[in-house]
Write a protein that holds these residues in place. Structure first.
Motif, mmCIF file in Angstrom:
data_model
loop_
_atom_site.group_PDB
_atom_site.id
_atom_site.type_symbol
_atom_site.label_atom_id
_atom_site.label_comp_id
_atom_site.label_asym_id
_atom_site.label_seq_id
_atom_site.Cartn_x
_atom_site.Cartn_y
_atom_site.Cartn_z
ATOM 1 N N TYR A 92 16.583 119.540 13.394
ATOM 2 C CA TYR A 92 15.822 119.175 11.987
ATOM 3 C C TYR A 92 15.099 120.481 11.318
ATOM 4 O O TYR A 92 14.915 121.566 12.073
ATOM 5 N N ASP A 93 14.515 120.268 10.220
ATOM 6 C CA ASP A 93 13.879 121.159 9.673
ATOM 7 C C ASP A 93 12.815 120.709 9.145
ATOM 8 O O ASP A 93 12.746 119.601 8.832
ATOM 9 N N LEU A 94 11.794 121.537 9.026
ATOM 10 C CA LEU A 94 10.586 121.331 8.391
ATOM 11 C C LEU A 94 10.596 121.046 7.156
ATOM 12 O O LEU A 94 10.460 122.226 6.439
ATOM 13 N N HIS A 95 10.365 119.996 6.522
ATOM 14 C CA HIS A 95 10.398 119.690 4.908
ATOM 15 C C HIS A 95 9.188 120.062 4.287
ATOM 16 O O HIS A 95 9.316 120.802 3.048
ATOM 17 N N THR A 96 8.123 119.827 4.532
ATOM 18 C CA THR A 96 6.584 120.120 4.076
ATOM 19 C C THR A 96 5.882 121.047 5.214
ATOM 20 O O THR A 96 5.095 120.474 5.571
ATOM 21 N N GLY B 181 -1.282 121.604 6.207
ATOM 22 C CA GLY B 181 -2.435 121.800 6.918
ATOM 23 C C GLY B 181 -2.554 120.914 8.154
ATOM 24 O O GLY B 181 -1.509 120.525 8.772
ATOM 25 N N SER B 182 -3.588 120.999 9.099
ATOM 26 C CA SER B 182 -3.485 120.633 10.235
ATOM 27 C C SER B 182 -3.551 118.860 10.385
ATOM 28 O O SER B 182 -4.307 118.531 9.533
ATOM 29 N N CYS B 183 -3.040 118.474 11.352
ATOM 30 C CA CYS B 183 -2.687 117.107 11.582
ATOM 31 C C CYS B 183 -3.109 116.654 12.861
ATOM 32 O O CYS B 183 -2.744 115.442 13.533
ATOM 33 N N GLY B 184 -3.917 117.423 13.507
ATOM 34 C CA GLY B 184 -4.178 117.276 14.890
ATOM 35 C C GLY B 184 -3.369 118.037 15.881
ATOM 36 O O GLY B 184 -2.085 118.530 15.394
ATOM 37 N N ILE B 185 -3.866 118.418 17.255
ATOM 38 C CA ILE B 185 -3.299 119.580 18.135
ATOM 39 C C ILE B 185 -1.793 118.734 18.517
ATOM 40 O O ILE B 185 -0.769 119.786 18.176
ATOM 41 N N ARG B 186 -1.594 117.713 18.540
ATOM 42 C CA ARG B 186 -0.561 117.117 19.085
ATOM 43 C C ARG B 186 0.817 117.001 18.103
ATOM 44 O O ARG B 186 1.846 117.727 18.531
ATOM 45 N N ILE B 187 0.312 116.728 16.912
ATOM 46 C CA ILE B 187 1.284 116.770 15.887
ATOM 47 C C ILE B 187 1.577 118.077 15.385
ATOM 48 O O ILE B 187 2.826 118.353 15.250
ATOM 49 N N ASP B 188 0.550 118.955 15.385
ATOM 50 C CA ASP B 188 0.732 120.330 15.016
ATOM 51 C C ASP B 188 1.812 121.007 15.945
ATOM 52 O O ASP B 188 2.696 121.747 15.393
ATOM 53 N N GLN B 189 1.473 120.786 17.058
ATOM 54 C CA GLN B 189 2.650 121.184 18.089
ATOM 55 C C GLN B 189 3.935 120.997 17.998
ATOM 56 O O GLN B 189 4.631 121.817 18.010
ATOM 57 N N ILE B 190 4.164 119.702 17.718
ATOM 58 C CA ILE B 190 5.680 119.092 17.506
ATOM 59 C C ILE B 190 6.013 119.810 15.987
ATOM 60 O O ILE B 190 7.025 120.095 16.188
ATOM 61 N N ARG B 191 5.136 119.965 15.131
ATOM 62 C CA ARG B 191 5.667 120.360 13.952
ATOM 63 C C ARG B 191 6.091 121.806 14.019
ATOM 64 O O ARG B 191 7.112 122.314 13.640
ATOM 65 N N HIS B 192 5.176 122.662 14.870
ATOM 66 C CA HIS B 192 5.605 124.100 15.003
ATOM 67 C C HIS B 192 6.925 124.263 15.694
ATOM 68 O O HIS B 192 7.675 125.046 15.448
ATOM 69 N N LEU B 193 6.895 123.284 16.774
ATOM 70 C CA LEU B 193 8.290 123.398 17.592
ATOM 71 C C LEU B 193 9.479 123.063 16.703
ATOM 72 O O LEU B 193 10.406 123.886 17.012
ATOM 73 N N VAL B 194 9.251 122.049 15.820
ATOM 74 C CA VAL B 194 10.697 121.825 15.063
ATOM 75 C C VAL B 194 10.770 122.955 14.059
ATOM 76 O O VAL B 194 11.898 123.300 13.995
ATOM 77 N N GLU B 195 9.987 123.579 13.586
ATOM 78 C CA GLU B 195 9.825 124.598 12.578
ATOM 79 C C GLU B 195 10.668 125.783 13.365
ATOM 80 O O GLU B 195 11.568 126.452 12.781
ATOM 81 N N THR B 196 10.197 126.054 14.515
ATOM 82 C CA THR B 196 10.726 127.164 15.190
ATOM 83 C C THR B 196 12.094 127.032 15.567
ATOM 84 O O THR B 196 12.934 127.704 15.737
ATOM 85 N N TYR B 197 12.232 125.803 16.653
ATOM 86 C CA TYR B 197 13.263 125.714 17.436
ATOM 87 C C TYR B 197 14.440 124.689 16.700
ATOM 88 O O TYR B 197 15.638 124.687 17.160
ATOM 89 N N ASP C 88 16.025 122.180 17.279
ATOM 90 C CA ASP C 88 16.760 121.085 18.247
ATOM 91 C C ASP C 88 15.951 120.199 18.917
ATOM 92 O O ASP C 88 14.885 120.800 19.564
ATOM 93 N N LEU C 89 16.177 119.159 19.044
ATOM 94 C CA LEU C 89 15.406 118.093 19.439
ATOM 95 C C LEU C 89 15.176 118.264 21.142
ATOM 96 O O LEU C 89 14.101 118.230 21.756
ATOM 97 N N ASP C 90 16.298 118.776 21.855
ATOM 98 C CA ASP C 90 16.191 118.751 23.246
ATOM 99 C C ASP C 90 15.013 120.051 23.528
ATOM 100 O O ASP C 90 14.449 119.965 24.298
ATOM 101 N N VAL C 91 15.110 120.947 22.602
ATOM 102 C CA VAL C 91 14.363 122.367 22.914
ATOM 103 C C VAL C 91 12.793 121.572 22.668
ATOM 104 O O VAL C 91 11.890 122.052 23.396
ATOM 105 N N VAL C 92 12.727 120.850 21.531
ATOM 106 C CA VAL C 92 11.288 120.371 21.248
ATOM 107 C C VAL C 92 10.779 119.684 22.450
ATOM 108 O O VAL C 92 9.470 119.660 22.808
#
Lengths: 126, 333
Positions: B257-261, B265-281, B283-287
């Protein structure tokens, strides 16, 4: 999943037709039980339990017979009655109004909303 | 007289019994029916069925009561599946806690039920074979996942009360993975590739492909207890269906996946973490591997982000190094 034979499909459709014919009566029973419950004063637990059993069976059977909208509406009513039973909720005006609304919705959900359909994955033996 | 591999369906609604029995017989199963928990106990006394499918809410004796009674009577070897319109997490857990093996929603097409019944029957047959072979040597069982799942394997170990054993699974997706259950029936080691602990245990439990073996051998490393096998299994089984469904859906969307938007801003620690991982990596497996959340929590957030249009499938799908990655949070989903 094994394919159904023509004979099995016909049997299933025959059962569904018979079930659909009985549905209005089943709904009337629920409406009557709800009317009985919604008298003045607090809930009478036996009446609440009677309504629960009727609506629970309607939820399950209409679901398995493919009348999904009926099952969904009955399920919403079942959830409310379950909560009233398990949490000993008092018969407040909002709760009564919600129960009336759900019963009305259920009574307006006709069997025609789920027309009989040919079962999926059928094959002919002949 | 009840024949071999008889499925006993218990439901107080005769209309449900009739339709369900018809659909299950059409699937090639030999079906007997009981209209109450009491009738089911009579059947059990006369000739125990090989598997039981039961409604939860029945007047007189509920499905939970029946399941508990059957287990207390010593029939641990009969798989018990709840079949109900109810299906929330607490209800599923309640069913599993009284000793059920699985939980299936009451829907018109019983395909899931049929598959689960057949899987449980297969597991029971393997269990019987394993019981006969248990004393034969260190290698208790080996084969390929497919007809039998990793959940089946772990349930077999739990049901037989086996201790001092290794459950090993090796597959392309998972790499080499293993669980050790000590003599006290505790899980003291779980690893899957570079993952360790509870996350590795859940990943192994979710395996549906690869080669497996169960061997009797001691554990010689530093134990890291995840708790009793029964507890780990209960927690895992309660979440595995939803995890598989979400994972299948996400993989059907490409798995990368790519981060589209990116500037939400911050959506909470848990969601931010996943957004950051998707943006960086991407791949679902890596996330899933790098997330400090459980697999199910991570997968749920990825799905929610996808549904909200925050992430989109990556065109051309990029394979990211490190799919068998690093950290291992010590929490089950």
């Amino acid at each position: 999943m094994a394919e159904l034979t023509k004979e099995q499909v016909e049997t299933i459709e025959s059962l569904r037709r018979a079930f659909r014919e009985r549905l209005p009566h089943r709904v009337e029973e629920v409406v009557a039980a709800a009317g009985d419950l919604l008298g003045p004063g607090e809930w009478e637990r036996p009446k609440l339990e009677a309504l629960f059993h009727l609506v629970h069976r309607l939820t399950g059977s209409s679901g398995i017979y493919g009348f999904t909208r009926m099952s969904h509406e009955a399920g919403a009513l079942e959830a409310l009655v379950t909560r009233a039973l398990e949490e000993n909720l008092p018969a407040t005006a909002p709760l009564r109004a919600e129960l009336r609304r759900l019963v009305l919705t259920l009574s307006q959900t006709g069997a025609e909303d789920a027309p009989l359909q040919k079962a999926e994955g059928t094959k002919s033996e002949g | 007289m009840v024949a071999a591999d008889t499925l006993l369906v218990v439901d107080d609604d005769r209309e449900v019994l009739e339709m369900l029995a018809l659909r299950l017989r059409a699937a090639g199963l030999h079906v007997d029916t009981a209209a109450s928990g009491f009738r089911a106990l009579e059947r059990l006394r006369i000739a125990p069925p090989q598997i039981i499918v039961c409604d939860v809410r029945m007047p007189g004796m509920s499905g939970y009561d029946l399941c508990r009674l059957i287990r207390n009577l010593g029939h641990d070897d009969i798989p018990f599946i709840f079949y109900s319109v109810m299906g929330s997490r607490p209800e599923r857990l309640a069913g599993l806690r009284v000793g059920a093996d699985d939980y299936v929603a009451k829907v018109p097409d019983p395909e899931e039920l049929v598959l689960k019944v057949k899987a449980q029957l297969q597991r029971r047959r393997r269990l019987l074979t394993l019981q006969q072979d248990t004393m034969a040597g260190p290698r208790l069982m080996r084969g390929s996942l497919g007809e039998i799942t990793a959940v089946d394997l772990v349930q077999v170990v739990d049901l037989l009360g086996l201790g001092g054993i290794w459950i090993r699974v090796e597959s392309a997706r998972l790499g080499r993975s293993q669980i050790h259950v000590n003599d006290d029936r505790e899980v003291v080691h779980a690893s899957a590739g570079a993952l360790q602990g509870a996350k590795a245990f859940f990943r192994i439990l979710a395996s549906t492909e690869g080669e497996f073996s169960i061997d009797r051998a001691p554990f010689e490393g530093v134990p890291q207890s995840l708790g009793s096998l029964a507890k780990c299994l209960l927690e895992g089984v309660a979440h595995i269906d939803e995890y598989r469904q979400i994972q299948t859906l996400l993989r059907s969307l490409g798995g990368s996946y790519d981060l589209h938007t990116p500037d939400l801003g911050s959506c909470g620690i848990r969601i931010d973490q996943i957004r950051h991982l998707v943006e960086t990596y991407h791949d679902l497996d890596v996330v899933l591997n790098l997330s400090t959340l459980t697999d199910l929590e991570s997968a749920r957030i990825v799905l929610e982000l996808f549904q909200a249009g925050v992430i989109t499938p990556r065109t051309g799908g990029v394979s990211t190094p490190g799919a068998k990655a690093t950290r291992a949070p010590e929490t089950l989903p």
